[in-house]
Write a protein that holds these residues in place. Structure first.
Motif, PDB file in Angstrom:
ATOM      1  N   GLU A  52       0.824  -1.219   0.000  1.00  0.00           N
ATOM      2  CA  GLU A  52       0.000   0.000   0.000  1.00  0.00           C
ATOM      3  C   GLU A  52       0.851   1.259   0.000  1.00  0.00           C
ATOM      4  OE1 GLU A  52      -3.323   2.150   2.912  1.00  0.00           O
ATOM      5  OE2 GLU A  52      -2.788   0.044   3.203  1.00  0.00           O
ATOM      6  N   ARG A  53       2.005   1.208   0.660  1.00  0.00           N
ATOM      7  CA  ARG A  53       2.893   2.374   0.738  1.00  0.00           C
ATOM      8  C   ARG A  53       3.952   2.389  -0.355  1.00  0.00           C
ATOM      9  NH1 ARG A  53       2.912   5.449   5.401  1.00  0.00           N
ATOM     10  NH2 ARG A  53       5.088   5.956   4.962  1.00  0.00           N
ATOM     11  N   ALA A  80       7.061   6.934  10.883  1.00  0.00           N
ATOM     12  CA  ALA A  80       6.004   7.939  10.756  1.00  0.00           C
ATOM     13  C   ALA A  80       6.143   8.670   9.426  1.00  0.00           C
ATOM     14  CB  ALA A  80       6.074   8.942  11.908  1.00  0.00           C
ATOM     15  N   LEU A  81       5.091   9.401   9.062  1.00  0.00           N
ATOM     16  CA  LEU A  81       5.035  10.272   7.895  1.00  0.00           C
ATOM     17  C   LEU A  81       4.962   9.478   6.589  1.00  0.00           C
ATOM     18  CD1 LEU A  81       7.627  13.006   8.991  1.00  0.00           C
ATOM     19  CD2 LEU A  81       5.182  12.911   9.465  1.00  0.00           C
ATOM     20  N   TYR A 105       7.422   4.642   1.891  1.00  0.00           N
ATOM     21  CA  TYR A 105       8.047   3.336   2.115  1.00  0.00           C
ATOM     22  C   TYR A 105       7.415   2.718   3.351  1.00  0.00           C
ATOM     23  CZ  TYR A 105      10.927   6.475   5.045  1.00  0.00           C
ATOM     24  OH  TYR A 105      11.355   7.436   5.925  1.00  0.00           O
ATOM     25  N   ASP A 106       7.603   1.427   3.511  1.00  0.00           N
ATOM     26  CA  ASP A 106       7.058   0.724   4.666  1.00  0.00           C
ATOM     27  C   ASP A 106       7.651   1.277   5.964  1.00  0.00           C
ATOM     28  OD1 ASP A 106       5.519  -0.936   3.070  1.00  0.00           O
ATOM     29  OD2 ASP A 106       7.094  -2.462   2.920  1.00  0.00           O
ATOM     30  N   GLU A 115      14.101  -4.378   6.112  1.00  0.00           N
ATOM     31  CA  GLU A 115      13.044  -4.394   5.094  1.00  0.00           C
ATOM     32  C   GLU A 115      12.778  -2.993   4.560  1.00  0.00           C
ATOM     33  OE1 GLU A 115      10.478  -8.269   6.665  1.00  0.00           O
ATOM     34  OE2 GLU A 115      10.082  -6.280   7.521  1.00  0.00           O
ATOM     35  N   ILE A 116      12.874  -1.988   5.414  1.00  0.00           N
ATOM     36  CA  ILE A 116      12.676  -0.611   4.970  1.00  0.00           C
ATOM     37  C   ILE A 116      13.784  -0.203   3.999  1.00  0.00           C
ATOM     38  CG2 ILE A 116      12.676   1.794   5.754  1.00  0.00           C
ATOM     39  CD1 ILE A 116      11.312   0.744   8.347  1.00  0.00           C
TER      40      ILE A 116
END
Length: 273
Positions: A52-53, A80-81, A105-106, A115-116
């Motif tokens: 989704e992101r 956040a954000l 991003y996640d 993962e990010i």
């Protein structure tokens, strides 16, 4: 060099506590970002992955010359954000003829920091493959960390990025392990070391300008100085740029102004990308 053991790391890295009116600044980001999306030449919500992101916005100059793309990565301590807080930061570069891409991003705790990093690498590969242009990596706070990671490519990004401008970046994650920042991240010491750009191999013949606000904590100054020292020793053309009087929540606002020194730096980096 590790921070002095007597330093209050919680105070050093708790930027919201250091800037009591941070909420006013964050609200202004979203307001100015929405206004710019309403007037800019842009392509919004392009998918670079299945999540989704996993979306990116492109902002185009009126006279597009086909040069490098500036990748602007939002902050928020990796938890956040989203991209809608940073659209206006494309304005200065756009008005100087540069295309800008702003991804989401996640976030933690749903995603680990590894993962990010992998997520933003997929975003950068998508942008480079879609445009067939080199990239300039820029980002604020956590986004500064991710910009430096893209240059060092710990996850094996397919398209190397040689030049970058992290703003108030985090390059040594070890001090965060004992702070409240780590509650969502769950970083272990070995993982913090592995994902710290300070300990990664920088790009050969790269350029790095580490920006820090003059009113930021001593740890943010240390982080920027040390990555410049470490990467310079490895052959990178690296330097620190101080935005006088700026704190953590206004240090990057000059990106919206085409005459600001931060935009001058981006233009210079783009010439070497």
């Amino acid at each position: 060099m590790m921070p002095n053991a007597e330093i209050d790391l919680e105070a050093e890295y708790n930027n919201r506590a250091r800037v009591p009116d941070h909420g006013v600044h964050i609200a202004a980001w979203y307001r100015d970002a929405a206004a710019y999306r309403g007037s800019a030449r842009c392509e919004l919500d392009l998918a670079y992955g299945p999540g989704e992101r996993h979306r990116v916005d492109f902002f185009h100059p009126d006279d597009e010359a086909g040069g490098p793309v500036v990748l602007v990565i939002h902050g928020g301590y990796w938890q956040a954000l989203d991209k809608s807080s940073a659209s206006h930061l494309a304005r200065g570069a756009n008005m100087r003829g540069l295309t800008v891409a702003v991804p989401s991003y996640d976030l933690a705790p749903s995603a680990s920091l590894a993962e990010i990093v992998g997520c933003i690498e997929r975003a950068s590969d998508f942008i480079a493959e879609r445009t067939q242009r080199p990239l300039v990596a820029a980002g604020h706070s956590a986004g500064g960390h991710l910009a430096a990671c893209l240059m060092a490519r710990p996850g094996g990004s397919r398209r190397p990025i040689r030049v970058g401008m992290p703003i108030s970046g985090l390059f040594d994650l070890a001090p965060l392990v004992s702070t409240s920042v780590n509650a969502a991240l769950g970083l272990r010491p070995e993982e913090a070391h592995r994902l710290s750009p300070l300990h990664l191999t920088p790009p050969q013949d790269g350029r790095l300008v580490a920006v820090v606000g003059g009113a930021e904590s001593s740890e943010y100054f240390r982080q920027s100085r040390e990555v410049v020292e470490r990467w310079s020793a490895a052959g990178v053309d690296a330097r620190v740029h101080i935005v006088r009087g700026a704190h953590h929540f206004d240090v990057m606002v000059g990106l919206a102004d085409p005459s600001d020194p931060l935009v001058d730096i981006l233009v210079s980096l783009a010439a070497d990308a």
